[in-house]
Design an enzyme around this catalytic site. Structure first.
Site, PDB file in Angstrom:
ATOM      1  N   GLY A  21       2.090   3.115  -2.220  1.00 35.73           N
ATOM      2  CA  GLY A  21       3.280   3.281  -2.866  1.00 35.73           C
ATOM      3  C   GLY A  21       4.459   2.363  -2.715  1.00 35.73           C
ATOM      4  O   GLY A  21       5.429   2.300  -3.682  1.00 35.73           O
ATOM      5  N   SER A  45       0.809  -1.080  -0.101  1.00 35.76           N
ATOM      6  CA  SER A  45      -0.056  -0.002  -0.108  1.00 35.76           C
ATOM      7  C   SER A  45       0.893   1.259   0.284  1.00 35.76           C
ATOM      8  O   SER A  45       1.880   1.123   0.159  1.00 35.76           O
ATOM      9  CB  SER A  45      -0.924  -0.029   1.217  1.00 35.76           C
ATOM     10  OG  SER A  45      -0.240  -0.022   2.639  1.00 35.76           O
ATOM     11  N   ASP A  52      -6.968   8.337   4.748  1.00 36.11           N
ATOM     12  CA  ASP A  52      -6.124   9.374   5.033  1.00 36.11           C
ATOM     13  C   ASP A  52      -6.705  10.868   4.452  1.00 36.11           C
ATOM     14  O   ASP A  52      -6.764  11.817   4.925  1.00 36.11           O
ATOM     15  CB  ASP A  52      -4.646   9.196   4.984  1.00 36.11           C
ATOM     16  CG  ASP A  52      -4.150   8.646   3.451  1.00 36.11           C
ATOM     17  OD1 ASP A  52      -5.138   8.624   2.729  1.00 36.11           O
ATOM     18  OD2 ASP A  52      -3.372   8.572   3.554  1.00 36.11           O
ATOM     19  N   THR A  53      -7.022  10.679   3.070  1.00 36.59           N
ATOM     20  CA  THR A  53      -7.436  12.044   2.403  1.00 36.59           C
ATOM     21  C   THR A  53      -9.118  12.256   3.059  1.00 36.59           C
ATOM     22  O   THR A  53      -9.332  13.449   3.048  1.00 36.59           O
ATOM     23  CB  THR A  53      -7.875  11.605   0.976  1.00 36.59           C
ATOM     24  OG1 THR A  53      -8.874  10.482   0.973  1.00 36.59           O
ATOM     25  CG2 THR A  53      -6.670  11.170   0.218  1.00 36.59           C
ATOM     26  N   GLU A  65      -8.785   1.252  -5.863  1.00 40.81           N
ATOM     27  CA  GLU A  65      -8.489   0.518  -4.832  1.00 40.81           C
ATOM     28  C   GLU A  65      -9.691   0.785  -3.803  1.00 40.81           C
ATOM     29  O   GLU A  65     -10.389   1.642  -3.918  1.00 40.81           O
ATOM     30  CB  GLU A  65      -7.325   0.472  -4.330  1.00 40.81           C
ATOM     31  CG  GLU A  65      -6.162  -0.020  -5.172  1.00 40.81           C
ATOM     32  CD  GLU A  65      -4.881   0.242  -4.535  1.00 40.81           C
ATOM     33  OE1 GLU A  65      -3.626  -0.265  -5.307  1.00 40.81           O
ATOM     34  OE2 GLU A  65      -4.532   0.971  -3.603  1.00 40.81           O
ATOM     35  N   ARG A 115       4.492  11.717   8.622  1.00 43.51           N
ATOM     36  CA  ARG A 115       3.286  12.416   8.803  1.00 43.51           C
ATOM     37  C   ARG A 115       3.033  12.727  10.348  1.00 43.51           C
ATOM     38  O   ARG A 115       2.494  12.060  10.851  1.00 43.51           O
ATOM     39  CB  ARG A 115       2.185  12.120   7.857  1.00 43.51           C
ATOM     40  CG  ARG A 115       0.907  13.062   7.810  1.00 43.51           C
ATOM     41  CD  ARG A 115      -0.029  12.502   6.767  1.00 43.51           C
ATOM     42  NE  ARG A 115      -0.626  11.210   7.205  1.00 43.51           N
ATOM     43  CZ  ARG A 115      -1.150  10.244   6.695  1.00 43.51           C
ATOM     44  NH1 ARG A 115      -1.247  10.298   5.139  1.00 43.51           N
ATOM     45  NH2 ARG A 115      -1.800   9.002   7.221  1.00 43.51           N
ATOM     46  N   GLU A 151     -10.998   4.307  -4.000  1.00 42.49           N
ATOM     47  CA  GLU A 151     -10.134   5.259  -4.570  1.00 42.49           C
ATOM     48  C   GLU A 151     -10.477   5.109  -5.889  1.00 42.49           C
ATOM     49  O   GLU A 151     -10.478   3.933  -6.493  1.00 42.49           O
ATOM     50  CB  GLU A 151      -8.535   4.882  -4.333  1.00 42.49           C
ATOM     51  CG  GLU A 151      -8.314   4.954  -2.880  1.00 42.49           C
ATOM     52  CD  GLU A 151      -6.850   4.404  -2.630  1.00 42.49           C
ATOM     53  OE1 GLU A 151      -5.976   4.612  -3.619  1.00 42.49           O
ATOM     54  OE2 GLU A 151      -6.410   4.037  -1.488  1.00 42.49           O
TER      55      GLU A 151
END
Length: 441
Positions: free
Chosen positions: A185, A183, A323-324, A316, A406, A303
């Protein structure tokens, strides 16, 4: 029900009966003898918000993660530290806590133990089967495209370098190569010619999550499509049915979220199509869960790709808050975390619960604050950063950063997406963040 609501979405709630009284959760006595016990597997910033919302509704929460001091562990009733990918440790945790509900919030979990937990009568969110499917790009793509008929990019799967070569030739260049179990990337490569395939295969094997476990990972090779937008459609399955939030626009770097905004301001027909694809995907997965005796309740981050010609493609699904979706802490009366808590506790979530709370014509935005360094992150100049109205900040409270991580998110409301994004970025840029190196002991 097919009437458009005030936010422009379509109410597609499926009529599902509420739980019988005997099935409804006991809430409001988290420290008493009668309580609903929730075990959170993964205690990052998203899990922290879920924990807070569950506790607001009177649930008892234990937050588990692989390290001490995780954000959700700081606010939960209890916490545990363990390797959740170790079946023995995870099963021992289930025996110790004896939870009513298990909420996976990360991918690194021994999924076979989730199935065992479900067989013991523990509610797994959204279900043990869905959690396993969504971790496996091959199973997810087969379900979405080949069983549910959702539009996707052209793709093939490969279990060896030779199969990857053949698959890439059939899909065509440029293409994208991803390990099927990963996941954000990790292990992903864009391949523009055949001479880059060897490097892509290597990256998929060593760069994926759980690469340390060894073995050969199968990969998916898919066409690199002419992308115009990436969307997240938060889709909620509850005792009241399946509903969607307004689509969220986003910007990523190297597969990781950096900005998001809601509502996305593009062609309304595209947004309607995106919401319908998301709904179909979640209805399909929930049907699978229910066929095995599980509820399938919770928030799903679906997504989607929007191509330059307006075509919308399924990509996906994250079987948990996305998170978005942190932007919903600013844009909606009930954030994705509040919706998740309600759904998994058996409470109804209807289309009206997903409505925006910002003024008509305005947009909310989130801006991820990524910190680099080695040590403890300290935030200064917060007063200046939050001096403007319609702005907010969430500092996650992670104990340290090693490399880049993050650590917070800035939130803002503006007159359109560009204004909201600029205001959120200004909050982030106004912060003075220092990383204090760990002291020698």
């Amino acid at each position: 029900m097919n009437d458009a609501d005030q936010n422009g979405t379509t109410d597609t709630t499926q009529a599902i009966s509420s739980p019988e009284p005997s099935q409804q959760r006991v809430l409001g006595t988290p420290l008493g003898k009668q309580r609903t016990k929730v075990l959170l597997l993964g205690s990052g910033e998203l899990g922290k918000e879920v924990t807070i919302e569950l506790m607001r509704l009177g649930a008892w929460v234990c937050a588990a993660d692989s390290y001490a001091g995780a954000p959700a562990a700081q606010v939960a009733h209890e916490y545990r530290v363990l390797d959740m990918a170790d079946p023995k440790q995870l099963n021992a945790l289930f025996d110790e806590i004896n939870p009513d509900i298990v909420v996976p919030e990360v991918e690194a979990i021994a999924t076979q133990e989730l199935a065992s937990a479900a067989q013991r009568g523990i509610q797994v969110v959204p279900s043990a089967g869905i959690a396993t499917i969504c971790m496996d790009r091959e199973r997810l793509r087969v379900l979405a495209h080949e069983k549910l008929g959702l539009p996707t990019t052209p793709y093939l799967f490969a279990g060896s370098f030779e199969e990857l070569e053949a698959g890439a030739q059939e899909v065509g260049f440029p293409c994208v190569v991803k390990p099927i179990m990963s996941s954000s990337g990790h292990g992903q490569s864009v391949v523009r010619s055949a001479d880059q395939l060897a490097d892509a295969w290597h990256e998929a094997q060593v760069g994926r999550r759980a690469a340390a476990e060894g073995g050969i990972s199968r990969v998916i090779v898919e066409a690199l499509v002419p992308l115009e937008h990436e969307l997240t459609v938060l889709t909620i399955s509850s005792s009241a049915g399946v509903v969607t939030c307004m689509p969220i626009g986003q910007r990523q770097e190297s597969g990781d979220y950096r900005e998001s905004w809601q509502p996305e301001q593009i062609d309304p027909q595209i947004l309607t199509t995106a919401s319908e694809i998301a709904r179909q995907a979640v209805v399909g997965m929930v049907s699978e869960a229910q066929s095995h005796g599980e509820h399938g309740w919770g928030v799903f981050g679906v997504e989607l790709f929007v191509l330059t010609d307006g075509t919308v493609l399924f990509n996906e699904v994250s079987p948990r808050p996305h998170d978005t979706g942190m932007v919903t802490m600013m844009s909606q009366r009930l954030s994705e975390f509040a919706l998740h808590a309600r759904a998994i506790l058996g409470l109804p979530v209807t289309q009206g619960h997903t409505s925006l709370s910002i003024p008509d014509g305005s947009v909310a935005a989130s801006h991820a604050i990524v910190v680099e360094g080695d040590g403890e992150a300290v935030f200064e100049n917060v007063a200046e950063a939050l001096s403007q109205s319609d702005t907010d900040l969430r500092i996650f409270g992670k104990p340290a950063v090693h490399g880049h991580r993050r650590m917070a998110v800035a939130l803002a409301i503006g007159n359109g997406a560009d204004d909201a994004r600029a205001r959120a970025a200004l909050v982030a840029d106004s912060l003075d963040i220092k990383v204090n190196a760990p002291s020698a002991e």
